[in-house]
Design a protein around this motif. Sequence first.
Motif, PDB file in Angstrom:
ATOM      1  N   ILE A  17     105.503  71.820  74.465  1.00  0.00           N
ATOM      2  CA  ILE A  17     106.298  72.998  74.831  1.00  0.00           C
ATOM      3  C   ILE A  17     107.124  73.467  73.639  1.00  0.00           C
ATOM      4  O   ILE A  17     107.255  74.671  73.381  1.00  0.00           O
ATOM      5  CB  ILE A  17     107.207  72.683  76.033  1.00  0.00           C
ATOM      6  CG1 ILE A  17     106.364  72.448  77.285  1.00  0.00           C
ATOM      7  CG2 ILE A  17     108.191  73.822  76.279  1.00  0.00           C
ATOM      8  CD1 ILE A  17     107.172  72.009  78.488  1.00  0.00           C
ATOM      9  N   THR A  21     106.809  77.152  72.062  1.00  0.00           N
ATOM     10  CA  THR A  21     107.993  78.005  71.977  1.00  0.00           C
ATOM     11  C   THR A  21     108.244  78.444  70.542  1.00  0.00           C
ATOM     12  O   THR A  21     108.586  79.606  70.279  1.00  0.00           O
ATOM     13  CB  THR A  21     109.223  77.254  72.518  1.00  0.00           C
ATOM     14  OG1 THR A  21     108.967  76.826  73.858  1.00  0.00           O
ATOM     15  CG2 THR A  21     110.453  78.148  72.503  1.00  0.00           C
ATOM     16  N   ALA A 322     106.863  81.733  78.434  1.00  0.00           N
ATOM     17  CA  ALA A 322     107.956  80.958  77.834  1.00  0.00           C
ATOM     18  C   ALA A 322     109.022  80.588  78.858  1.00  0.00           C
ATOM     19  O   ALA A 322     109.716  79.576  78.685  1.00  0.00           O
ATOM     20  CB  ALA A 322     108.587  81.748  76.688  1.00  0.00           C
ATOM     21  N   LEU A 325     107.983  77.421  80.770  1.00  0.00           N
ATOM     22  CA  LEU A 325     107.962  76.353  79.770  1.00  0.00           C
ATOM     23  C   LEU A 325     109.384  75.908  79.431  1.00  0.00           C
ATOM     24  O   LEU A 325     109.654  74.706  79.276  1.00  0.00           O
ATOM     25  CB  LEU A 325     107.246  76.822  78.503  1.00  0.00           C
ATOM     26  CG  LEU A 325     105.739  77.078  78.618  1.00  0.00           C
ATOM     27  CD1 LEU A 325     105.179  77.540  77.285  1.00  0.00           C
ATOM     28  CD2 LEU A 325     105.008  75.833  79.111  1.00  0.00           C
ATOM     29  N   ALA A 328     110.616  73.761  82.262  1.00  0.00           N
ATOM     30  CA  ALA A 328     109.994  72.436  82.218  1.00  0.00           C
ATOM     31  C   ALA A 328     110.657  71.572  81.152  1.00  0.00           C
ATOM     32  O   ALA A 328     110.946  70.386  81.377  1.00  0.00           O
ATOM     33  CB  ALA A 328     108.496  72.573  81.944  1.00  0.00           C
ATOM     34  N   GLN A 329     110.924  72.154  80.012  1.00  0.00           N
ATOM     35  CA  GLN A 329     111.577  71.406  78.939  1.00  0.00           C
ATOM     36  C   GLN A 329     113.001  71.023  79.335  1.00  0.00           C
ATOM     37  O   GLN A 329     113.469  69.921  79.030  1.00  0.00           O
ATOM     38  CB  GLN A 329     111.584  72.247  77.665  1.00  0.00           C
ATOM     39  CG  GLN A 329     111.815  71.450  76.401  1.00  0.00           C
ATOM     40  CD  GLN A 329     111.621  72.288  75.160  1.00  0.00           C
ATOM     41  OE1 GLN A 329     112.124  73.405  75.069  1.00  0.00           O
ATOM     42  NE2 GLN A 329     110.890  71.772  74.188  1.00  0.00           N
ATOM     43  N   SER A 399     110.333  82.940  85.948  1.00  0.00           N
ATOM     44  CA  SER A 399     109.314  81.908  86.172  1.00  0.00           C
ATOM     45  C   SER A 399     108.644  82.102  87.528  1.00  0.00           C
ATOM     46  O   SER A 399     107.418  81.946  87.654  1.00  0.00           O
ATOM     47  CB  SER A 399     109.950  80.516  86.096  1.00  0.00           C
ATOM     48  OG  SER A 399     110.440  80.255  84.801  1.00  0.00           O
TER      49      SER A 399
END
Length: 691
Positions: A17, A21, A322, A325, A328-329, A399
């Motif tokens: 990720i 990014t 993004a 992601l 998630a990060q 998202s």
Amino acid sequence: MVMYGPGTFLYVIFLVIAWVTMFYTLNFYYLAIQSRHNESHERRRRQVPELPLAMLPTVTVQLPLYNEKYVARRLIDAVCRMDYPKNKMQVQVLDDSDDDTVDLIRSIVDEYRFKGFDIVHVRRADRSGYKAGALKAGMKTAKGEFIAIFDADFIPPSSFLKHLLRYFSDPKMGFVQCKWGHVNEDYSTMTQAQAVSLDLHFLVEQKAKSLSRIFLNFNGTAGIWRTSCINDAGGWQTSTLVEDMDLSYRAQMKGWKCMFLDDYVVDAELPVQMNAAKRQQFRWAKGSIQVALKLLADVVAHRKVPVESKVQSFIHMTRHIAHPLFLAQFLIFPMLLSMDYRLYESNWAPLFVLAMYAALGPGGYLVVINKVWKKDWKHKGMQFLFLHFFGAGISVNNSVAVFDALFGRKSEFLRTPKFGIVKKGEDWRNKEYALPFTKTTLLEIFFALYGCISIFVAIFSNNALFTPLIAMPTIGFIYVAYLSIAHSQLGKKKRIKSEKTGAVVVQQAAPLAPVQRTAGQRLLLPSVLAFLVLGAGVAYYGYYTSIYPLQEASGFLARAQTAQTPQQLADYVRLAQGFIPESGNPVWVFPTYRTDFEIIHMQLDSMVARSGALSSLSPHDEGYNAALLDMHSGALEIQANLHEAIPYIYVSPQNIAFGAAWVGVILSVFAAMKHARTRHQRAETASAVQT
């Protein structure tokens, strides 16, 4: 440090990720370089003369509107003030409204028709296709060789048509797009964040693409299309929520050219309500992914499309990926910290990524802002700080939009409400169209609470260095969630339809007060807040009693690995044992002996016994050092087993059950609030009709 189990999997995802990014971020800086002032291009563009009066073509100005009572007159007045011959300008007010905006527009159109304007009030039987459907319907009766489009919140300058039409001297010029201005930029921190975001899009991305002949998109308004280009590209289509972007790419694949004017600004009104801004962002995010699913393969496979345009098209269509992601990060990061994944000690990759985040994140953007705005860069830099919070908080909303598009979920084109707000201090609270918060706000609250807990995780795991990286987006989640709720709890006007006359009457909600809310209804929102606090407290307690002890044990085992004497090693092992449960296995999916606490205690007891036996030997004995190193390895292995166990505690059956119950109760309270509000509105309506 060797890691096993889910930790390694999460670590790999985290790094992937980060690299993805960084790819999108580096592309922004590439476009920033491409957008540098090109003197030769500017000179050529400014040498294009304005068309003489006799050569001015016929233009159709399309104004797609839906329930825009507060801005409809402002828009139509501005269009009719444009410096252009009346006999060569047709104005289509494409009105899909279903409230008293219809009567307002009808009166305005009649007023200007009486003054000699070729202006028509176009009504449809239904809103099929929404904005794209309205534009498509308008094309059937459009007289112009060119089509100018303005959304309801725009205020075109009087020179707009004459200024832009000069650039269509090239017969292959398909459309010309102008930069958006912001009449209410300083209304709030939220409008400032939106303003700098849009400005960076126009002055970096759109400008760079226009100068480099890379595919760029029409922004839906404040521009002019060549009618033959629209028809050649297949016309307006209703399969996505961003019909403008869809048509732009289809036109450019047909060989049509386009241009962006960074020095000609058309002012517009920014959303002042958080829920309205979220709706707009949702539509843009979902629509972009829909266009990617629809056209990206065609763009990539098209032989005549340059490679750079293919790459930029991919990035542009998929950039909203993004947002999930990032979330998630954000979820993975504290898990890695809790498992003692010290990113700055692991290897060069995470350290490099963190350095790139610092240099190419806020630092890089501030450099771009300095180059773009020069003397005014400090003011824009402060706005970028607001954008940082707004962008993090809005990622939940976007998202959801991305997943909506990926799973093919159909949704209505929900317009962005406008309130006619221009000056700071003007109030929109007692106007119609204010939106309630949605279930997405619940997710924002979840991420805010998760972020708060993650800050404690970073501190307790001796990773306070990363606290700011968690705190910044957490503030963003709190900011967006708070404004979503605060902007919903406002008095709004009620539209009440009389059963006797059928007329729509607009009344303030306040005077209709004979129906009082019950004590239970008044306690619903405080109950939600209290339950959220309870959930945060339980989560913190669970972390402190279940996960934090294992992290402490891991710390003592790490010290045991560096012990110089058997006695010192035994002391650290005993301290670690004090934090490890006597029995149980947190790995409930395919459990193994490695994470069985009873077996771990047996291994630690054996290690203490070996330490006692080893203490009787001389440090110079041949087997002394070998045995000590072997126990160091044993401590490392047990530490790794604890790290393997920690993620399963987060997702234990008890935690899953509690989380589901917690969310279920909150959703039930929200449903009760909605039901109570519906009953209250029905009672108000009945009371109003009776009066």
